[in-house]
Design an enzyme around this catalytic site. Structure first.
Site, PDB file in Angstrom:
ATOM      1  N   LYS A   1      -2.401   6.156  -4.279  1.00  0.00           N
ATOM      2  CA  LYS A   1      -3.468   7.120  -3.963  1.00  0.00           C
ATOM      3  C   LYS A   1      -3.192   8.465  -4.620  1.00  0.00           C
ATOM      4  CE  LYS A   1      -3.655   4.922   0.577  1.00  0.00           C
ATOM      5  NZ  LYS A   1      -2.241   4.639   0.903  1.00  0.00           N
TER       6      LYS A   1
ATOM      7  N   HIS B   1      -7.203   9.914  -1.977  1.00  0.00           N
ATOM      8  CA  HIS B   1      -6.579   9.813  -0.650  1.00  0.00           C
ATOM      9  C   HIS B   1      -7.446  10.403   0.464  1.00  0.00           C
ATOM     10  CE1 HIS B   1      -2.249   9.373   1.066  1.00  0.00           C
ATOM     11  NE2 HIS B   1      -3.127   9.152   2.015  1.00  0.00           N
TER      12      HIS B   1
ATOM     13  N   ASP C   1       0.839  -1.195   0.000  1.00  0.00           N
ATOM     14  CA  ASP C   1       0.000   0.000   0.000  1.00  0.00           C
ATOM     15  C   ASP C   1       0.878   1.251   0.000  1.00  0.00           C
ATOM     16  OD1 ASP C   1      -2.902   1.129   0.636  1.00  0.00           O
ATOM     17  OD2 ASP C   1      -1.421   2.284   1.765  1.00  0.00           O
TER      18      ASP C   1
ATOM     19  N   TYR D   1       3.503   9.944  -0.142  1.00  0.00           N
ATOM     20  CA  TYR D   1       4.567   9.411   0.700  1.00  0.00           C
ATOM     21  C   TYR D   1       5.962   9.688   0.116  1.00  0.00           C
ATOM     22  CZ  TYR D   1       0.558   6.677   2.464  1.00  0.00           C
ATOM     23  OH  TYR D   1      -0.673   6.267   2.932  1.00  0.00           O
TER      24      TYR D   1
END
Ligand code: A2P
Length: 311
Positions: A83, A116, A49, A54
């Protein structure tokens, strides 16, 4: 097609999501995340994931390339989730950001692509090609007048055009989902939310069950920001089964039909976290864990952005 082991079937009736995946947010820091992904895939995980936000998709892409080159695990064996960030909701940006994620990961398609958050921010870059959001004088992101409907329609095109197999959402509450379901041609396959024994979300789970949406639990250990890992009740259940508290939490989630994505950069904990498929919790264990719910949230959009989404 028979159901692959340790997966849940998604609402298109075709795809399956592995019950446990590796989370790749902060917990797995830059420089560590690539190794975490390799350890996870080699120890049985088939679900990773990630997210553009990130800022580690290139590093993960390198690891995937190395693992695939070894020949034992192929692209089609894994379930990869990414996302779309809040500053990328504008219709003209959705495909571009999905393509950027695919390029960074070195993948031709995603198994699942999520919105997200149900919140659109203005992008700091006029071209909209970064994930940076424009901030107000207090440092909070500026909300953009873009509806989820505009974004979802572009997400649907990604499925139609083969960039992603399934689409879903993250951090959506019941009201957000109710609205989405009024116009979605493709129903969201998954809603990924914070979920653990102190925030067990029974009402959201029930609603998602009724609409064929799988819940994924992020921060299943409460990000280490609460005392879940020393909770006495969980410890007694863990001792009875000869497992760790983390194992008990992940098993409780799986037995509720909830996917989970614990983060770790520590190889032995990555391996430990996957070790949940050789035991069963009793109804009594399940009910005791359910009773721990105290609506404790560790990820707060109020704190991060001054947006009281869940308050
Ligand atoms: P570490 O990377 O040192 O293993 P969450 O997934 O709820 O956000 O929690 C992530 C945090 O929990 C990380 O800091 C991670 O640290 C830690 N963690 C992950 N797995 C375990 C485990 N089995 N036991 C204890 N801590 C864990």
């Amino acid at each position: 097609m028979s159901q692959p082991q340790n997966t849940f079937k998604l609402n298109d009736g075709i795809h399956h999501i592995p019950m446990i995946g590796l989370g790749t947010f902060n917990g797995t820091k830059q420089g560590e995340v690539g190794n975490a992904v390799k350890v996870a895939l080699k120890s049985g995980y088939r679900h990773i994931d990630g997210a553009a936000f990130y800022s580690n998709e290139k590093e993960i892409g390198h690891s995937l390339k190395e693992v695939f080159a070894e020949g034992e695990i192929k692209r089609e064996d894994i379930f990869y989730v990414s996302k779309l960030w809040n500053s990328c909701h504008r219709a003209s940006l959705v495909r571009k950001h999905c393509e950027k994620t695919l390029e960074d990961l070195g993948l031709e398609y995603l198994d699942l692509y999520l919105i997200h958050w149900p919140i659109a921010f203005e992008n700091a870059d006029p071209s909209g090609l970064t994930t940076e959001s424009l901030k107000d004088e207090k440092g909070y992101p500026i909300i953009a007048p873009i509806s989820i409907r505009e974004t979802w329609q572009e997400m649907e095109k990604l499925v139609e055009n083969g960039l992603v197999k399934s689409i879903g959402v993250s951090n959506f509450n019941v009201q957000n989902l109710l609205d989405l379901l009024t116009y979605a041609k493709i129903k969201p396959a998954v809603n990924q939310v914070e979920l653990h024994p102190y925030l067990s979300q029974p009402n959201l789970k029930d609603f998602c069950d009724r609409h064929g949406i799988i819940l994924t639990a992020y921060s299943p250990l409460g990000q280490g920001k609460c005392d879940l890992l020393t909770n006495e009740l969980l410890k007694s259940i863990a001792d009875k089964h000869n497992k760790t508290i983390a194992n008990i939490i992940f098993k409780w989630l799986c037995q509720r039909g909830i996917v989970t994505i614990p983060k770790s950069s520590n190889p032995s904990r990555i391996i430990e976290n996957f070790n949940i498929f050789d035991f069963q919790l009793s109804n009594d264990d399940m009910e005791k864990i359910n009773s721990l719910n105290s609506n404790l949230r560790t990820c707060s959009p109020t704190r991060m952005w001054n947006i009281p989404l869940f308050d």
